[in-house]
Design a protein around this motif. Structure first.
Motif, PDB file in Angstrom:
ATOM      1  N   MET A 180       0.837  -1.203   0.000  1.00  0.00           N
ATOM      2  CA  MET A 180       0.000   0.000   0.000  1.00  0.00           C
ATOM      3  C   MET A 180       0.874   1.257   0.000  1.00  0.00           C
ATOM      4  SD  MET A 180      -3.117   0.922   2.609  1.00  0.00           S
ATOM      5  CE  MET A 180      -2.203   1.385   4.078  1.00  0.00           C
ATOM      6  N   MET A 181       1.914   1.255   0.799  1.00  0.00           N
ATOM      7  CA  MET A 181       2.769   2.436   0.901  1.00  0.00           C
ATOM      8  C   MET A 181       3.558   2.675  -0.386  1.00  0.00           C
ATOM      9  SD  MET A 181       1.513   3.070   3.655  1.00  0.00           S
ATOM     10  CE  MET A 181       2.156   4.655   4.204  1.00  0.00           C
ATOM     11  N   ASP A 182       3.707   1.626  -1.169  1.00  0.00           N
ATOM     12  CA  ASP A 182       4.474   1.734  -2.417  1.00  0.00           C
ATOM     13  C   ASP A 182       3.594   1.958  -3.642  1.00  0.00           C
ATOM     14  OD1 ASP A 182       6.891   1.487  -1.263  1.00  0.00           O
ATOM     15  OD2 ASP A 182       7.238  -0.622  -1.813  1.00  0.00           O
ATOM     16  N   ALA A 183       2.262   1.927  -3.458  1.00  0.00           N
ATOM     17  CA  ALA A 183       1.358   1.896  -4.611  1.00  0.00           C
ATOM     18  C   ALA A 183       1.453   3.159  -5.461  1.00  0.00           C
ATOM     19  CB  ALA A 183      -0.073   1.696  -4.144  1.00  0.00           C
ATOM     20  N   ASP A 184       1.421   2.971  -6.777  1.00  0.00           N
ATOM     21  CA  ASP A 184       1.546   4.090  -7.721  1.00  0.00           C
ATOM     22  C   ASP A 184       0.430   5.118  -7.548  1.00  0.00           C
ATOM     23  OD1 ASP A 184       3.855   3.262  -8.876  1.00  0.00           O
ATOM     24  OD2 ASP A 184       2.891   2.177 -10.528  1.00  0.00           O
ATOM     25  N   GLU A 185      -0.817   4.641  -7.421  1.00  0.00           N
ATOM     26  CA  GLU A 185      -1.949   5.572  -7.352  1.00  0.00           C
ATOM     27  C   GLU A 185      -2.116   6.160  -5.952  1.00  0.00           C
ATOM     28  OE1 GLU A 185      -5.636   3.591  -8.284  1.00  0.00           O
ATOM     29  OE2 GLU A 185      -5.136   1.811  -7.102  1.00  0.00           O
ATOM     30  N   GLY A 186      -1.231   5.836  -5.045  1.00  0.00           N
ATOM     31  CA  GLY A 186      -1.293   6.371  -3.690  1.00  0.00           C
ATOM     32  C   GLY A 186      -1.993   5.412  -2.743  1.00  0.00           C
ATOM     33  N   PRO A 187      -1.706   5.529  -1.448  1.00  0.00           N
ATOM     34  CA  PRO A 187      -2.215   4.579  -0.449  1.00  0.00           C
ATOM     35  C   PRO A 187      -3.734   4.556  -0.333  1.00  0.00           C
ATOM     36  CG  PRO A 187      -0.613   6.097   0.545  1.00  0.00           C
ATOM     37  CD  PRO A 187      -0.808   6.539  -0.854  1.00  0.00           C
ATOM     38  N   ILE A 188      -4.396   5.716  -0.403  1.00  0.00           N
ATOM     39  CA  ILE A 188      -5.848   5.732  -0.201  1.00  0.00           C
ATOM     40  C   ILE A 188      -6.560   4.985  -1.322  1.00  0.00           C
ATOM     41  CG2 ILE A 188      -7.903   7.183  -0.067  1.00  0.00           C
ATOM     42  CD1 ILE A 188      -6.229   9.330   1.277  1.00  0.00           C
ATOM     43  N   ALA A 189      -6.217   5.311  -2.556  1.00  0.00           N
ATOM     44  CA  ALA A 189      -6.843   4.634  -3.689  1.00  0.00           C
ATOM     45  C   ALA A 189      -6.563   3.129  -3.642  1.00  0.00           C
ATOM     46  CB  ALA A 189      -6.349   5.228  -4.998  1.00  0.00           C
ATOM     47  N   TYR A 190      -5.305   2.777  -3.348  1.00  0.00           N
ATOM     48  CA  TYR A 190      -4.948   1.365  -3.237  1.00  0.00           C
ATOM     49  C   TYR A 190      -5.796   0.683  -2.161  1.00  0.00           C
ATOM     50  CZ  TYR A 190      -2.199  -2.836  -2.187  1.00  0.00           C
ATOM     51  OH  TYR A 190      -1.810  -4.131  -1.956  1.00  0.00           O
ATOM     52  N   PHE A 191      -5.917   1.369  -1.037  1.00  0.00           N
ATOM     53  CA  PHE A 191      -6.643   0.797   0.105  1.00  0.00           C
ATOM     54  C   PHE A 191      -8.109   0.537  -0.240  1.00  0.00           C
ATOM     55  CE2 PHE A 191      -8.906   1.573   4.254  1.00  0.00           C
ATOM     56  CZ  PHE A 191      -8.485   0.409   4.872  1.00  0.00           C
ATOM     57  N   LEU A 192      -8.747   1.543  -0.843  1.00  0.00           N
ATOM     58  CA  LEU A 192     -10.171   1.374  -1.188  1.00  0.00           C
ATOM     59  C   LEU A 192     -10.342   0.329  -2.290  1.00  0.00           C
ATOM     60  CD1 LEU A 192     -11.493   5.034  -1.093  1.00  0.00           C
ATOM     61  CD2 LEU A 192     -11.692   3.253   0.644  1.00  0.00           C
ATOM     62  N   ARG A 193      -9.479   0.395  -3.282  1.00  0.00           N
ATOM     63  CA  ARG A 193      -9.620  -0.537  -4.405  1.00  0.00           C
ATOM     64  C   ARG A 193      -9.467  -1.982  -3.942  1.00  0.00           C
ATOM     65  NH1 ARG A 193      -9.873   1.266  -9.409  1.00  0.00           N
ATOM     66  NH2 ARG A 193      -8.742   3.206  -9.058  1.00  0.00           N
ATOM     67  N   THR A 194      -8.528  -2.212  -3.041  1.00  0.00           N
ATOM     68  CA  THR A 194      -8.309  -3.589  -2.586  1.00  0.00           C
ATOM     69  C   THR A 194      -9.279  -3.979  -1.473  1.00  0.00           C
ATOM     70  OG1 THR A 194      -6.597  -2.835  -1.059  1.00  0.00           O
ATOM     71  CG2 THR A 194      -5.879  -3.591  -3.230  1.00  0.00           C
ATOM     72  N   SER A 195     -10.160  -3.049  -1.087  1.00  0.00           N
ATOM     73  CA  SER A 195     -11.204  -3.421  -0.127  1.00  0.00           C
ATOM     74  C   SER A 195     -12.336  -4.166  -0.805  1.00  0.00           C
ATOM     75  CB  SER A 195     -11.765  -2.172   0.564  1.00  0.00           C
ATOM     76  OG  SER A 195     -10.764  -1.558   1.339  1.00  0.00           O
ATOM     77  N   VAL A 196     -12.335  -4.126  -2.137  1.00  0.00           N
ATOM     78  CA  VAL A 196     -13.307  -4.935  -2.868  1.00  0.00           C
ATOM     79  C   VAL A 196     -12.729  -6.320  -3.061  1.00  0.00           C
ATOM     80  CG1 VAL A 196     -14.557  -5.213  -5.014  1.00  0.00           C
ATOM     81  CG2 VAL A 196     -14.309  -2.958  -4.021  1.00  0.00           C
ATOM     82  N   MET A 197     -13.509  -7.257  -2.691  1.00  0.00           N
ATOM     83  CA  MET A 197     -13.115  -8.662  -2.710  1.00  0.00           C
ATOM     84  C   MET A 197     -12.634  -9.111  -4.083  1.00  0.00           C
ATOM     85  SD  MET A 197     -13.427 -11.370  -0.689  1.00  0.00           S
ATOM     86  CE  MET A 197     -13.326 -13.151  -0.890  1.00  0.00           C
ATOM     87  N   GLU A 198     -11.372  -9.490  -4.153  1.00  0.00           N
ATOM     88  CA  GLU A 198     -10.846 -10.072  -5.389  1.00  0.00           C
ATOM     89  C   GLU A 198     -10.568 -11.555  -5.182  1.00  0.00           C
ATOM     90  OE1 GLU A 198     -10.837  -8.627  -8.105  1.00  0.00           O
ATOM     91  OE2 GLU A 198     -10.932  -6.503  -7.622  1.00  0.00           O
ATOM     92  N   ASN A 199     -10.939 -12.011  -3.999  1.00  0.00           N
ATOM     93  CA  ASN A 199     -10.721 -13.421  -3.670  1.00  0.00           C
ATOM     94  C   ASN A 199      -9.239 -13.784  -3.585  1.00  0.00           C
ATOM     95  OD1 ASN A 199     -12.695 -15.215  -2.868  1.00  0.00           O
ATOM     96  ND2 ASN A 199     -12.349 -16.533  -4.632  1.00  0.00           N
ATOM     97  N   ASP A 200      -8.403 -12.788  -3.302  1.00  0.00           N
ATOM     98  CA  ASP A 200      -6.995 -13.123  -3.107  1.00  0.00           C
ATOM     99  C   ASP A 200      -6.794 -13.608  -1.671  1.00  0.00           C
ATOM    100  OD1 ASP A 200      -6.747 -10.954  -1.390  1.00  0.00           O
ATOM    101  OD2 ASP A 200      -6.091  -9.598  -2.960  1.00  0.00           O
ATOM    102  N   PRO A 201      -5.604 -14.127  -1.367  1.00  0.00           N
ATOM    103  CA  PRO A 201      -5.383 -14.731  -0.044  1.00  0.00           C
ATOM    104  C   PRO A 201      -5.728 -13.808   1.125  1.00  0.00           C
ATOM    105  CG  PRO A 201      -3.574 -15.288  -1.502  1.00  0.00           C
ATOM    106  CD  PRO A 201      -4.443 -14.313  -2.261  1.00  0.00           C
ATOM    107  N   LEU A 202      -5.424 -12.507   0.987  1.00  0.00           N
ATOM    108  CA  LEU A 202      -5.733 -11.577   2.079  1.00  0.00           C
ATOM    109  C   LEU A 202      -7.239 -11.417   2.258  1.00  0.00           C
ATOM    110  CD1 LEU A 202      -5.058  -9.512   4.235  1.00  0.00           C
ATOM    111  CD2 LEU A 202      -4.714  -7.803   2.449  1.00  0.00           C
TER     112      LEU A 202
END
Lengths: 171, 171
Positions: free
Chosen positions: A62-84
Motif C-alpha cells: 500500500m505504501m508503495d502503490a503508484d496511485e497512492g495509499p488511499i486509492a490502493y486501500f479502497l480498491r483492494t477493499s473490494v473482494m478479489e478473492n486473493d489470499p488476504l
DNA sequence: GTCTATATACAGATAGAC
DNA sequence: GTCTATCTGTATATAGAC
C-alpha cells in the motif's frame, strides 16, 4: 488444510466449518487433520496468524502503490478473492461466531491500516471516512459470501467513488 | 423470548444462541419455548420479521427528520442499542452463521434504505459513499458486540464526518 | 401453557492399529 | 502420518405428565 477450512468458513459459514467438514474437504480423515492441528482452536489460530502475516505484506504494498495509499486501500477493499481477502473473510466469520481472538485480530488489522493511512489524510474525520468506506466494502463482501457479486461499486463506479473520497479526505 | 434470543446473539454470538440458552434467559424451560416457537428456524424467522417491521418505521422517520435524511441515516448507523439496532445486529449474526434468509433480509433492508436516499444524493457514487459509510459504522458495531465502545466516531467527530459526507454527496 | 424426560444427531477430541 | 473406532458433551426436537 487451512485453505479448506477457510473455504468452508467463507462459503458456508462458521456453523458448517467443522473438523469433519474440513478434513473431508482437505481429503484426509478427522484423525489426519488432528495430527496437524491438535484442536479446533489451533485451526482457528492458524487462520488468524496467516491473516497477520498477509496484512504486513499488504501495508508494504500500500505504501508503495503508484496511485497512492488511499486509492490502493479502497480498491483492494473490494473482494478479489486473493489470499488476504479470504483470510479477512474467514476471520470475520470466526469473530461473528464468538471467537474473541478473531475479533481482536480484526481490530488490530484495522488499527494497523489506520496508522499507515493517517499521515495521508487531512484530519480525523477524513481518516474516518476512508476507513469506514473500506469497512463498508468488506462488510458487503462478507454478507455476500465472497462469490455472488454484491451491491459493491465496480469499474468506473468504483473510480468515481475513489475520486469522491480522495477529494474530501486526501492530505 | 425474541428479546432474549436477540440479546444472546448480540452479546455472545450465534454459536451461543441455542434454544437452551434462550429458554434459560427468557425464564422458561426448553419445552415452554418450543410451545411458542416450534423450531429454531421459527425463532430466527421471528427476529427477521421484526427487523422488516422496524425498518419500515425507520424509513418513515428518516424522511421526516429535521436535519435531513442523510444526516439522520448516518447518525442512526451508530449503535444506540435501540430495537432496530439490535434487530440488525442479531440478524447479522444469523447471516454470518449461515442463515440464508437472514442474508437476504439484510440485503433487502439495505436496498430499501438506498431507494429512500437515492433522490437525496447527487449521483451513484454519492449514494455509494453514504451507504458504505453507514455499512462501515454497522460493521464496526457488529464486531464490537454492541456493548464495548468501538472505533466509531462519536460526538463532534461524528458531526465532522457527517459534514464531510454531506458536502460531497448531498443532492 | 409449561414442565421433565428422552430420542436422535452431530460436534470436538482421544486411543490405538497400521 | 494417516486411518478407524469410540468417548463425551451438547444441540434440536419430541412425548407425554401436570
Amino acid at each position: 488444510m487451512l485453505d479448506a477450512f477457510e473455504a468452508i468458513l467463507i462459503d458456508e459459514g462458521e456453523r458448517s466449518a467443522t473438523m469433519d467438514a474440513t478434513s473431508r474437504a482437505a481429503g484426509v480423515s478427522k484423525g489426519g487433520l488432528l495430527y496437524h492441528f491438535s484442536s479446533k482452536d489451533a485451526l482457528e489460530s492458524g487462520v488468524i496468524e496467516r491473516l497477520d502475516a498477509l496484512v504486513t505484506a499488504d501495508i508494504e504494498a500500500m505504501m508503495d502503490a503508484d496511485e497512492g495509499p488511499i486509492a490502493y486501500f479502497l480498491r483492494t477493499s473490494v473482494m478479489e478473492n486473493d489470499p488476504l481477502d479470504r483470510a479477512i473473510l474467514a476471520t470475520s466469520r470466526l469473530a461473528q461466531g464468538g471467537n474473541a481472538s478473531a475479533s481482536a485480530a480484526l481490530r488490530r488489522v484495522r488499527e494497523r491500516w489506520g496508522d499507515a493511512l493517517r499521515p495521508h489524510t487531512k484530519d480525523a474525520a477524513s481518516l474516518d471516512l476512508v476507513m469506514l468506506v473500506s469497512d463498508g466494502l468488506y462488510f458487503n463482501n462478507a454478507l455476500e459470501g465472497g462469490n455472488i457479486p454484491g451491491p459493491v461499486p465496480r469499474g468506473t463506479e468504483m473510480d468515481a467513488l475513489i475520486a469522491l473520497v480522495e477529494a474530501s479526505a486526501r492530505a
